[in-house]
Design an enzyme around this catalytic site. Structure first.
Site, mmCIF file in Angstrom:
data_model
loop_
_atom_site.group_PDB
_atom_site.id
_atom_site.type_symbol
_atom_site.label_atom_id
_atom_site.label_comp_id
_atom_site.label_asym_id
_atom_site.label_seq_id
_atom_site.Cartn_x
_atom_site.Cartn_y
_atom_site.Cartn_z
ATOM 1 N N GLU A 1 -23.141 -10.189 -15.700
ATOM 2 C CA GLU A 1 -21.788 -10.698 -15.409
ATOM 3 C C GLU A 1 -21.506 -11.942 -16.246
ATOM 4 O OE1 GLU A 1 -21.223 -11.229 -11.157
ATOM 5 O OE2 GLU A 1 -22.469 -9.499 -10.692
ATOM 6 N N GLU B 1 -27.338 -10.775 -4.600
ATOM 7 C CA GLU B 1 -27.313 -12.136 -4.048
ATOM 8 C C GLU B 1 -27.962 -12.280 -2.661
ATOM 9 O OE1 GLU B 1 -23.187 -13.257 -4.188
ATOM 10 O OE2 GLU B 1 -23.092 -13.162 -6.367
HETATM 11 C C1 XIL Z 1 -15.801 -11.151 -8.280
HETATM 12 C C2 XIL Z 1 -14.588 -10.490 -8.910
HETATM 13 O O1 XIL Z 1 -14.582 -10.769 -10.291
HETATM 14 C C3 XIL Z 1 -13.327 -10.998 -8.274
HETATM 15 O O2 XIL Z 1 -12.198 -10.276 -8.735
HETATM 16 C C4 XIL Z 1 -13.411 -10.868 -6.753
HETATM 17 O O3 XIL Z 1 -12.283 -11.471 -6.165
HETATM 18 C C5 XIL Z 1 -14.662 -11.528 -6.218
HETATM 19 O O4 XIL Z 1 -15.790 -10.994 -6.882
HETATM 20 N N1 XIL Z 1 -20.789 -12.130 -8.398
HETATM 21 C C6 XIL Z 1 -20.625 -10.778 -8.342
HETATM 22 C C7 XIL Z 1 -19.302 -10.175 -8.617
HETATM 23 O O5 XIL Z 1 -21.612 -10.054 -8.146
HETATM 24 O O6 XIL Z 1 -19.076 -9.017 -7.872
HETATM 25 C C8 XIL Z 1 -18.188 -11.148 -8.380
HETATM 26 O O7 XIL Z 1 -16.960 -10.552 -8.787
HETATM 27 C C9 XIL Z 1 -18.460 -12.441 -9.099
HETATM 28 C C10 XIL Z 1 -19.715 -13.081 -8.604
#
Ligand code: XIL
Length: 369
Positions: A284, A175
């Site tokens: 994701e 990101e």
């Molecule tokens: C999220 C997790 O799922 C949560 O448990 C945590 O509180 C915050 O992060 N983008 C990403 C992930 O790259 O690492 C994130 O994961 C969601 C958004």
């Protein structure tokens, strides 16, 4: 009596026929149920990973204890790749300058390997979930660029080296590009960027590569299908590749909803990134039934369910068609009840498995092809 006899006979006949019919119905019913039950069982023994055996690994994000109990069995049956949802992030694996915390990450890596699953590493450099210490000296002042880069190098080298040969892919940079609709604004104003400028980006990839030359190195982001952000990322990656930065793949996080992205935007994003010679993974994936941050629902209405089924069907069709460049699809969490975006007043129902870990209708849209 005479009068009653036929009735009795009739009754007996009727009762026998009824019993036989019931028995047949029960037998057929139970056989029927047995057959479909068996088929159901057989189908449920066949997991997502098996349906996609000739396409790409199917992964899921997990916590260290996710592999236990019934959920653990379900994960092993359905998936063949794991990503640590949190425990490999900088703040958790490297909470203090001189302290690494390996146990939770080791547990996931070891369980994955013991069960023949691949492991994606997530994530080495991010503006979020990173210890504040990274950017501060002992007096609380912001460190210099040299100190910040030295810390990043130590972090990346130590973590990647530990899992060399075990973690096959790393989200090196997460990101780093900003959502701003102005195409001229490219970089997120993170601590990394503010302290180091653009340089931390190429360095992060270089250090990850030096620590494990065999690892697939990802730039990972969300909103990658939005044409403005997509083009910013595309231009940045093109520039880095031209400089010889060892990036090998792009992660589309895939935090989507039932209305977005469109099929065209999804196809365009995959085509655009892969045209740089990069592999693409969906890293994701979740498909919320909510379409904005202010949207709140508590029920999984038939309309939302249908839209979600259609959306899942569409995206997996695109992924299969592009299997030459798509090298993995990972779901962000196992089931609706365990999703990071699920809240009591904001039910997102984003995954293929319901609150009881049972496949939803959308699951069948993904596997029936
Ligand atoms: C999220 C997790 O799922 C949560 O448990 C945590 O509180 C915050 O992060 N983008 C990403 C992930 O790259 O690492 C994130 O994961 C969601 C958004």
């Amino acid at each position: 009596m005479k009068k009653k006899l036929p009735i009795t006979r009739t009754s007996i006949t009727f009762i026998s026929v009824f019993i036989m019919a019931t028995a047949i119905t029960l037998l057929c019913g139970s056989r029927g149920a047995g057959i479909s039950g068996n088929a159901g069982e057989a189908d449920s023994l066949k997991g997502l990973k098996d349906y996609y055996r000739n396409y790409f690994p199917i992964g899921v994000s997990v916590a260290p204890n996710s592999l236990e109990g019934a959920q653990g069995e379900m994960i092993k049956r359905q998936f063949n790749s794991l990503t640590a949802e949190n425990v490999m992030k900088p703040a958790l694996i490297h909470p203090e300058e001189k302290m690494y915390s390996w146990d939770n990450a080791d547990k996931i890596v070891n369980l994955a390997l013991a069960n023949g699953m691949k492991v994606r590493g997530h994530t080495l450099c991010w503006h979020s979930q990173t210890g504040a210490w990274m950017f501060r000296d002992s007096r609380g002042n912001t460190v210099t660029k040299e100190v910040a880069l030295a810390r990043l190098k130590d972090h990346i080298t130590t973590v990647v080296s530990r899992y060399k040969g075990k973690v096959y892919a790393w989200d090196v940079l997460n990101e780093a590009v900003v959502d701003d609709t102005d195409p001229a604004k490219v970089f997120r104003e993170s601590q990394w960027y503010k302290i180091c400028g653009e340089e931390y980006i190429s360095k992060a990839f270089q250090w990850a590569h030096e620590a494990d030359t065999g690892a697939v190195l990802f730039y990972n982001d969300y909103n990658t299908e939005n044409p403005v952000k997509r083009d910013k990322i595309h231009n940045l990656l093109r520039k880095l590749l031209a400089q010889g930065v060892p990036i090998t793949a792009v992660g589309l996080q895939g935090h989507w909803n039932i209305n977005d992205p469109s099929e065209q935007n999804l196809r365009d994003a995959i085509d655009k990134f892969s045209s740089l010679g990069l592999k693409v993974q969906v890293t994701e994936l979740d498909v919320s039934v909510l379409s904005s941050r202010t949207d709140t629902v508590k029920t999984y209405t038939p309309e939302r369910e249908k839209k979600q089924m259609d959306f899942y069907k569409m995206i997996f069709k695109v992924f299969r068609e592009k299997k030459d460049v798509i090298t993995g699809v990972t779901f962000w969490n196992v089931s609706d009840g365990r999703s990071w975006i699920d809240r009591p007043n904001r039910r997102a129902y984003p995954l293929l498995f319901d609150y009881d870990l049972k496949p939803k209708k959308a699951f069948w849209e993904v596997v029936n092809f």
